[in-house]
Design an enzyme around this catalytic site. Structure first.
Site, PDB file in Angstrom:
ATOM      1  N   LYS A   1      45.298  26.782  53.468  1.00  0.00           N
ATOM      2  CA  LYS A   1      46.402  27.016  52.530  1.00  0.00           C
ATOM      3  C   LYS A   1      47.508  27.858  53.171  1.00  0.00           C
ATOM      4  O   LYS A   1      48.693  27.640  52.915  1.00  0.00           O
ATOM      5  CB  LYS A   1      45.881  27.693  51.254  1.00  0.00           C
TER       6      LYS A   1
ATOM      7  N   ARG B   1      38.238  39.646  38.518  1.00  0.00           N
ATOM      8  CA  ARG B   1      39.034  38.419  38.654  1.00  0.00           C
ATOM      9  C   ARG B   1      39.958  38.294  37.443  1.00  0.00           C
ATOM     10  O   ARG B   1      39.651  38.772  36.360  1.00  0.00           O
ATOM     11  CB  ARG B   1      38.140  37.168  38.683  1.00  0.00           C
TER      12      ARG B   1
ATOM     13  N   HIS C   1      33.426  27.022  40.230  1.00  0.00           N
ATOM     14  CA  HIS C   1      33.845  28.412  40.145  1.00  0.00           C
ATOM     15  C   HIS C   1      33.078  29.098  39.015  1.00  0.00           C
ATOM     16  O   HIS C   1      32.355  28.451  38.249  1.00  0.00           O
ATOM     17  CB  HIS C   1      35.350  28.500  39.896  1.00  0.00           C
TER      18      HIS C   1
ATOM     19  N   ARG D   1      25.961  27.434  32.165  1.00  0.00           N
ATOM     20  CA  ARG D   1      24.706  28.205  32.140  1.00  0.00           C
ATOM     21  C   ARG D   1      24.391  28.703  30.731  1.00  0.00           C
ATOM     22  O   ARG D   1      23.250  28.597  30.264  1.00  0.00           O
ATOM     23  CB  ARG D   1      24.803  29.411  33.089  1.00  0.00           C
TER      24      ARG D   1
ATOM     25  N   SER E   1      46.290  29.145  46.598  1.00  0.00           N
ATOM     26  CA  SER E   1      45.347  29.950  45.817  1.00  0.00           C
ATOM     27  C   SER E   1      45.477  31.414  46.228  1.00  0.00           C
ATOM     28  O   SER E   1      45.902  31.717  47.349  1.00  0.00           O
ATOM     29  CB  SER E   1      43.937  29.444  46.094  1.00  0.00           C
ATOM     30  N   SER E   2      45.073  32.297  45.327  1.00  0.00           N
ATOM     31  CA  SER E   2      45.192  33.729  45.609  1.00  0.00           C
ATOM     32  C   SER E   2      44.251  34.191  46.721  1.00  0.00           C
ATOM     33  O   SER E   2      44.368  35.324  47.191  1.00  0.00           O
ATOM     34  CB  SER E   2      44.934  34.544  44.340  1.00  0.00           C
ATOM     35  N   CYS E   3      43.331  33.318  47.168  1.00  0.00           N
ATOM     36  CA  CYS E   3      42.410  33.729  48.241  1.00  0.00           C
ATOM     37  C   CYS E   3      43.097  33.795  49.602  1.00  0.00           C
ATOM     38  O   CYS E   3      42.482  34.197  50.582  1.00  0.00           O
ATOM     39  CB  CYS E   3      41.191  32.831  48.292  1.00  0.00           C
TER      40      CYS E   3
ATOM     41  N   GLY F   1      46.660  14.499  43.476  1.00  0.00           N
ATOM     42  CA  GLY F   1      45.555  15.169  42.790  1.00  0.00           C
ATOM     43  C   GLY F   1      45.717  15.135  41.283  1.00  0.00           C
ATOM     44  O   GLY F   1      45.301  16.067  40.587  1.00  0.00           O
TER      45      GLY F   1
HETATM   46  P1  GDP Z   1      35.869  33.412  44.108  1.00  0.00           P
HETATM   47  O1  GDP Z   1      36.854  33.878  43.086  1.00  0.00           O
HETATM   48  O2  GDP Z   1      36.503  32.689  45.249  1.00  0.00           O
HETATM   49  O3  GDP Z   1      34.968  34.512  44.584  1.00  0.00           O
HETATM   50  O4  GDP Z   1      34.965  32.266  43.453  1.00  0.00           O
HETATM   51  P2  GDP Z   1      33.951  32.095  42.228  1.00  0.00           P
HETATM   52  O5  GDP Z   1      34.711  31.777  40.998  1.00  0.00           O
HETATM   53  O6  GDP Z   1      32.950  31.067  42.681  1.00  0.00           O
HETATM   54  O7  GDP Z   1      33.159  33.473  42.058  1.00  0.00           O
HETATM   55  C1  GDP Z   1      33.723  34.589  41.452  1.00  0.00           C
HETATM   56  C2  GDP Z   1      32.674  35.665  41.243  1.00  0.00           C
HETATM   57  O8  GDP Z   1      31.748  35.228  40.231  1.00  0.00           O
HETATM   58  C3  GDP Z   1      31.817  36.021  42.471  1.00  0.00           C
HETATM   59  O9  GDP Z   1      31.647  37.429  42.485  1.00  0.00           O
HETATM   60  C4  GDP Z   1      30.486  35.338  42.168  1.00  0.00           C
HETATM   61  O10 GDP Z   1      29.391  35.946  42.806  1.00  0.00           O
HETATM   62  C5  GDP Z   1      30.418  35.491  40.650  1.00  0.00           C
HETATM   63  N1  GDP Z   1      29.480  34.584  39.980  1.00  0.00           N
HETATM   64  C6  GDP Z   1      28.477  34.965  39.123  1.00  0.00           C
HETATM   65  N2  GDP Z   1      27.781  33.911  38.716  1.00  0.00           N
HETATM   66  C7  GDP Z   1      28.331  32.818  39.270  1.00  0.00           C
HETATM   67  C8  GDP Z   1      28.018  31.412  39.209  1.00  0.00           C
HETATM   68  O11 GDP Z   1      27.102  30.972  38.525  1.00  0.00           O
HETATM   69  N3  GDP Z   1      28.832  30.580  39.919  1.00  0.00           N
HETATM   70  C9  GDP Z   1      29.891  31.045  40.664  1.00  0.00           C
HETATM   71  N4  GDP Z   1      30.649  30.160  41.320  1.00  0.00           N
HETATM   72  N5  GDP Z   1      30.175  32.368  40.770  1.00  0.00           N
HETATM   73  C10 GDP Z   1      29.419  33.239  40.097  1.00  0.00           C
END
Ligand code: GDP
Length: 314
Positions: free
Chosen positions: A146, A215, A185, A193, A113-115, A16
């Site tokens: 994982k 997070r 993510h 955005r 990953s922490s998930c 990777g």
């Molecule tokens: P997670 O850490 O596995 O939940 O993965 P993400 O990084 O995709 O999402 C983290 C948090 O960010 C979640 O609560 C999402 O709902 C929020 N979030 C808000 N806007 C966005 C977006 O545009 N993209 C993603 N991926 N997450 C978003």
């Protein structure tokens, strides 16, 4: 850094090496003057192809393997494609580890990953929380793969006496991240955005969820340094957390990214979209005790990642 072996004398294969994590580890090892770096692009070697993976690793016979190859994605990709997230990750990690065993690879670091931790784990999450409760549904396919990888590392230690290890990083970001709005993510999604909204002079930007989940965000160059420390100094069956030990609500991340980019419009929250895990703050006592701590502040990391985005994606 105190070293148990000189990097200049070893060859390292990074599975990777073109991704967010692998490319950061590649840069860090290059800076250490590593003996030899090995990496194959996915077009050259498909890690889901068991025979091809065995042939490649057996020919190269690296001293060290870092498995940073995975099918990864944000909350939407993970919950939409559980089949691919479970299958591809199981195939990749099993092929890499079986091939490493066949080639008698001395050191291997498997990244997860922490998930992997239970949805309602006590915060900050200690490594001992693994397997103590049900997973967060939006990423459990990835997490299951994982977790199997962690146990597969442990199994090779027990059965064959291999000095292989696994580490679980928190949410990562940096150059070469995925900025695709459906599969990325949250942090790269926010960069894109807010950048696009600023360019279009949009009065508002809509993002997902309620903004209340918390997070932590670690720059991938900090993770790379952690990987080097772990390969030198860590040799234990238990997986080890790599995080900041400090988190923030997604709402605050949105405000910080908007401010770094200079977007001044409104931020709206689409609560029909999933929030995912309420909180996943890692306890980092164990890796801190090995002498590692992160060096890159979120603001600095965001600025340099935004510069990379402007130069390479926008
Ligand atoms: P997670 O850490 O596995 O939940 O993965 P993400 O990084 O995709 O999402 C983290 C948090 O960010 C979640 O609560 C999402 O709902 C929020 N979030 C808000 N806007 C966005 C977006 O545009 N993209 C993603 N991926 N997450 C978003």
């Amino acid at each position: 850094m105190q070293q148990t072996f000189p990097w200049s004398e070893v060859s390292v294969y990074i599975a990777g090496h073109n991704g967010l994590v692998g490319s950061a580890i590649w840069r860090a090892l290059e800076a250490e003057g590593v003996g030899k770096l090995i990496g194959w692009r996915s077009a050259e070697l498909d890690l889901c192809d068991r025979d091809a993976t065995f042939d490649a690793i057996n020919d190269a016979k690296p001293d060290v393997i870092i498995d940073a190859a995975a099918k990864v994605g944000g909350i939407m990709a993970n919950s939409t494609y559980p089949v691919e997230f479970l299958r591809d990750n199981m195939l990749i990690q099993t092929n890499v580890m079986d091939a490493a065993h066949a080639a008698n690879t001395e050191r291997l670091l498997f990244l997860g990953s922490s998930c992997i931790y239970p949805r309602h784990a006590t915060q900050p999450i200690r490594e001992s929380s693994l397997m103590t409760g049900p997973l967060e549904p939006t990423n459990q396919a990835y997490a299951m793969a994982k977790i199997a990888g962690i146990f597969y590392i442990e199994a090779h230690r027990t059965q064959y006496g291999r000095r292989w290890i696994s580490a679980m990083p928190t949410n990562l970001y940096g150059p070469r991240d995925n900025f695709d709005l459906q599969s990325s993510h949250v942090l790269p999604a926010f960069i894109r955005r807010f950048h696009e909204a600023k360019a279009a002079k949009a009065p508002s930007v809509t993002v997902w969820g309620t903004g209340t989940p918390r997070r932590e965000f670690l720059h991938v160059d900090d993770l790379a340094q952690a990987c080097l420390v772990l390969l030198q100094r860590y040799d234990s069956p238990e997986t080890i957390n790599v995080g900041l030990g400090d988190d923030m609500p997604i709402r605050e991340l949105a405000e910080t990214v908007a401010s770094v980019i200079g977007y001044q419009g409104a931020i709206e929250w689409d609560s029909a979209k999933p929030d995912g895990m309420p909180r996943k703050l890692l306890d980092t006592t164990r890796i801190n005790d090995l002498g590692w701590k992160p060096q890159i502040s979120l603001r600095d990391g965001l600025s340099s990642t935004y510069e990379w985005y402007l130069a390479n994606v926008a």
